[in-house]
Design an enzyme around this catalytic site. Structure first.
Site, PDB file in Angstrom:
ATOM      1  N   ARG A 214      -0.131  15.799   0.650  1.00 39.82           N
ATOM      2  CA  ARG A 214      -0.458  16.391   1.950  1.00 39.82           C
ATOM      3  C   ARG A 214       0.478  17.579   2.156  1.00 39.82           C
ATOM      4  O   ARG A 214       1.659  17.525   1.802  1.00 39.82           O
ATOM      5  CB  ARG A 214      -0.255  15.378   3.090  1.00 39.82           C
ATOM      6  CG  ARG A 214      -1.376  14.358   3.224  1.00 39.82           C
ATOM      7  CD  ARG A 214      -2.698  14.970   3.725  1.00 39.82           C
ATOM      8  NE  ARG A 214      -3.774  14.007   3.832  1.00 39.82           N
ATOM      9  CZ  ARG A 214      -4.647  13.709   2.864  1.00 39.82           C
ATOM     10  NH1 ARG A 214      -4.562  14.303   1.697  1.00 39.82           N
ATOM     11  NH2 ARG A 214      -5.615  12.830   3.066  1.00 39.82           N
ATOM     12  N   GLU A 243      -4.796  23.703   7.269  1.00 39.54           N
ATOM     13  CA  GLU A 243      -5.977  23.898   6.424  1.00 39.54           C
ATOM     14  C   GLU A 243      -7.177  24.249   7.293  1.00 39.54           C
ATOM     15  O   GLU A 243      -7.337  23.634   8.357  1.00 39.54           O
ATOM     16  CB  GLU A 243      -6.269  22.621   5.622  1.00 39.54           C
ATOM     17  CG  GLU A 243      -5.153  22.332   4.617  1.00 39.54           C
ATOM     18  CD  GLU A 243      -5.370  21.052   3.807  1.00 39.54           C
ATOM     19  OE1 GLU A 243      -6.451  20.432   3.932  1.00 39.54           O
ATOM     20  OE2 GLU A 243      -4.465  20.674   3.051  1.00 39.54           O
ATOM     21  N   HIS A 262      -7.977  21.947  -1.212  1.00 42.32           N
ATOM     22  CA  HIS A 262      -7.966  20.503  -0.944  1.00 42.32           C
ATOM     23  C   HIS A 262      -9.225  19.805  -1.488  1.00 42.32           C
ATOM     24  O   HIS A 262      -9.932  19.127  -0.759  1.00 42.32           O
ATOM     25  CB  HIS A 262      -7.826  20.244   0.565  1.00 42.32           C
ATOM     26  CG  HIS A 262      -7.358  18.829   0.858  1.00 42.32           C
ATOM     27  ND1 HIS A 262      -6.711  18.480   1.997  1.00 42.32           N
ATOM     28  CD2 HIS A 262      -7.476  17.668   0.135  1.00 42.32           C
ATOM     29  CE1 HIS A 262      -6.440  17.175   1.981  1.00 42.32           C
ATOM     30  NE2 HIS A 262      -6.896  16.666   0.846  1.00 42.32           N
TER      31      HIS A 262
HETATM   32  N1  LIG Z   1      -5.491  16.163  -2.606  1.00 41.62           N
HETATM   33  C1  LIG Z   1      -6.400  15.228  -2.441  1.00 41.62           C
HETATM   34  O1  LIG Z   1      -7.601  15.509  -2.510  1.00 41.62           O
HETATM   35  C2  LIG Z   1      -5.978  13.808  -2.197  1.00 41.62           C
HETATM   36  C3  LIG Z   1      -6.861  12.763  -2.504  1.00 41.62           C
HETATM   37  C4  LIG Z   1      -6.438  11.442  -2.302  1.00 41.62           C
HETATM   38  C5  LIG Z   1      -5.181  11.191  -1.780  1.00 41.62           C
HETATM   39  N2  LIG Z   1      -4.347  12.219  -1.468  1.00 41.62           N
HETATM   40  C6  LIG Z   1      -3.005  11.961  -0.908  1.00 41.62           C
HETATM   41  O2  LIG Z   1      -2.237  11.232  -1.851  1.00 41.62           O
HETATM   42  C7  LIG Z   1      -1.506  10.196  -1.166  1.00 41.62           C
HETATM   43  C8  LIG Z   1      -1.187   9.074  -2.128  1.00 41.62           C
HETATM   44  O3  LIG Z   1      -2.364   8.421  -2.529  1.00 41.62           O
HETATM   45  P1  LIG Z   1      -2.331   7.058  -3.375  1.00 41.62           P
HETATM   46  O4  LIG Z   1      -3.728   6.662  -3.580  1.00 41.62           O
HETATM   47  O5  LIG Z   1      -1.438   7.187  -4.546  1.00 41.62           O
HETATM   48  O6  LIG Z   1      -1.646   6.096  -2.291  1.00 41.62           O
HETATM   49  P2  LIG Z   1      -0.771   4.796  -2.522  1.00 41.62           P
HETATM   50  O7  LIG Z   1      -1.294   4.018  -3.677  1.00 41.62           O
HETATM   51  O8  LIG Z   1      -0.661   4.141  -1.188  1.00 41.62           O
HETATM   52  O9  LIG Z   1       0.644   5.352  -2.968  1.00 41.62           O
HETATM   53  C9  LIG Z   1       1.556   5.937  -2.135  1.00 41.62           C
HETATM   54  C10 LIG Z   1       2.928   5.720  -2.729  1.00 41.62           C
HETATM   55  O10 LIG Z   1       3.860   6.494  -2.001  1.00 41.62           O
HETATM   56  C11 LIG Z   1       5.042   5.729  -1.860  1.00 41.62           C
HETATM   57  N3  LIG Z   1       5.776   6.110  -0.673  1.00 41.62           N
HETATM   58  C12 LIG Z   1       5.381   6.030   0.623  1.00 41.62           C
HETATM   59  N4  LIG Z   1       6.338   6.485   1.447  1.00 41.62           N
HETATM   60  C13 LIG Z   1       7.365   6.844   0.646  1.00 41.62           C
HETATM   61  C14 LIG Z   1       8.649   7.376   0.901  1.00 41.62           C
HETATM   62  N5  LIG Z   1       9.072   7.618   2.146  1.00 41.62           N
HETATM   63  N6  LIG Z   1       9.443   7.623  -0.136  1.00 41.62           N
HETATM   64  C15 LIG Z   1       9.031   7.353  -1.409  1.00 41.62           C
HETATM   65  N7  LIG Z   1       7.834   6.855  -1.731  1.00 41.62           N
HETATM   66  C16 LIG Z   1       7.013   6.598  -0.699  1.00 41.62           C
HETATM   67  C17 LIG Z   1       4.594   4.293  -1.777  1.00 41.62           C
HETATM   68  O11 LIG Z   1       5.609   3.509  -2.333  1.00 41.62           O
HETATM   69  P3  LIG Z   1       6.172   2.170  -1.664  1.00 41.62           P
HETATM   70  O12 LIG Z   1       5.063   1.564  -0.854  1.00 41.62           O
HETATM   71  O13 LIG Z   1       6.568   1.399  -2.873  1.00 41.62           O
HETATM   72  O14 LIG Z   1       7.300   2.638  -0.859  1.00 41.62           O
HETATM   73  C18 LIG Z   1       3.360   4.262  -2.677  1.00 41.62           C
HETATM   74  O15 LIG Z   1       3.697   3.838  -3.970  1.00 41.62           O
HETATM   75  C19 LIG Z   1      -2.450   9.804  -0.024  1.00 41.62           C
HETATM   76  O16 LIG Z   1      -1.756   9.208   1.046  1.00 41.62           O
HETATM   77  C20 LIG Z   1      -3.082  11.134   0.368  1.00 41.62           C
HETATM   78  O17 LIG Z   1      -2.339  11.741   1.386  1.00 41.62           O
HETATM   79  C21 LIG Z   1      -4.718  13.513  -1.674  1.00 41.62           C
END
Ligand SMILES: NC(=O)c1ccc[n+]([C@@H]2O[C@H](COP(=O)([O-])OP(=O)(O)OC[C@H]3O[C@@H](n4cnc5c(N)ncnc54)[C@H](OP(=O)(O)O)[C@@H]3O)[C@@H](O)[C@H]2O)c1
Length: 301
Positions: A214, A243, A262
């Site tokens: 993000r 955006e 995005h």
């Molecule tokens: N560009 C795009 O089109 C697109 C598409 C999909 C998603 N995204 C973005 O990508 C993000 C991640 O997606 P995902 O599917 O990988 O989600 P996810 O499986 O929930 O993974 C998020 C990870 O971030 C870690 N995290 C959260 N807060 C943190 C912090 N303060 N410090 C360090 N690590 C932290 C969490 O670790 P712990 O829980 O172990 O702390 C978790 O492992 C989404 O939330 C979204 O904003 C972007």
């Protein structure tokens, strides 16, 4: 039970939802019990019967308004659906930098035959911030390219695709060792501007920052400054603080920046995966069972 589909779907996918045994309406309906949305919900206070919001995205930062957070309405996301295409986008950006594709496209447009010095990924160090579904997908791809992979996490001690895990409080270790830094964390109170002036200074001058998470995870002003001053080599950005990116943003014209609008998560499979997950959850909901991917409203993801 009335489901409002507040995102465009193909006829086939609308039918899939209807076959779950619910009344389906397309577009906003303030009498709905359940809504399927993209990444936001407008006029939340006008819904009288709403019990559950499901987003076909993973990021819920635009959905978790104070009103939603303090309500009893359940929020679920589509975590798990983006572990293939978003990592592919990150690798595409890095390969584009390494193989000098931006310069090559410009040379091609001008019919100029020019060799560029390319860089191999093999042996490079990649730092992944956030080892969830997307972060792990990124790690897996980089391992197959022969890279050393470092990751940060708050909870995870081991990940089969990651050579070294450093705690998030020691982020500077990851930043200073990495040739490529890939941001894969959700936007929460804690991750807003996680990468700012100080963090950019820890990075190598030859390094590249990729943001596919993000926009607000990065302090965009500080990034622009670092890119202008050559504090880092380049940046691949799919997401921005605002955006669409403002026409006046200097990022547009920077030679060391690759911009995509995005769409890292948007591929031919995105819609059907989103509907399949929603229908699976809908069947659980109708049986009164525990839903998949319930968002922790306090944690923000
Ligand atoms: N560009 C795009 O089109 C697109 C598409 C999909 C998603 N995204 C973005 O990508 C993000 C991640 O997606 P995902 O599917 O990988 O989600 P996810 O499986 O929930 O993974 C998020 C990870 O971030 C870690 N995290 C959260 N807060 C943190 C912090 N303060 N410090 C360090 N690590 C932290 C969490 O670790 P712990 O829980 O172990 O702390 C978790 O492992 C989404 O939330 C979204 O904003 C972007």
């Amino acid at each position: 039970m009335k489901v409002a589909l507040i995102r465009e779907l193909s006829k086939e996918n609308i039918e899939k939802v209807r076959r779950c045994g619910v009344e389906v309406v397309q577009g906003v309906d303030y009498d709905a019990d359940i809504v399927l949305v993209k990444s936001r919900i407008d006029n939340f206070h006008r819904y009288k019967n709403l019990k559950w919001i499901h987003t076909s995205f993973t990021g819920v930062n635009n959905i978790l308004t104070n009103e939603v957070k303090t309500s009893k309405v359940i929020v679920t996301n589509s975590k798990g659906n983006y572990g293939t295409q978003v990592p592919e986008h990150a690798i595409a950006m890095i390969l584009a930098f390494n193989r000098r594709l931006k310069e090559a496209f410009i040379a091609q447009q001008n019919k100029v035959w020019k060799e560029f010095d390319a860089t191999e990924l093999y042996g490079k160090t990649v730092g992944i911030i956030g080892l969830g579904v997307i972060g792990t997908g990124v790690a897996k791809i980089f391992k197959t390219f022969g890279c050393r992979v470092i990751g940060t996490s708050r909870n995870i001690k081991k990940n089969r695709y990651v050579d070294k895990i450093v705690p998030i409080r020691s982020l500077e270790i990851l930043l200073s060792e990495s040739d490529y830094v890939v941001l894969c964390v959700p936007l929460t109170r804690e991750t807003r501007h996680l990468i700012g002036k100080k963090e950019l200074e820890y990075m190598k001058k030859s390094s590249i920052l990729i943001n596919i998470s993000r926009g607000e995870v990065v302090d965009e002003k500080a990034l622009i400054d670092a890119l202008k001053k050559g504090k880092i080599k380049g940046s691949g950005l799919d997401v921005f603080e605002t955006e669409p990116l403002h026409k006046k943003s200097p990022l547009w014209l920077m030679k060391n920046v690759i911009i995509t609008a995005h769409y890292a998560g948007v591929t031919q499979h995105q819609e059907s995966r989103a509907v399949d997950l929603f229908c699976k959850n809908l069947k659980l909901f109708l049986k009164g069972k525990k839903l998949i991917n319930v968002v922790d409203k306090e944690k923000g993801y």
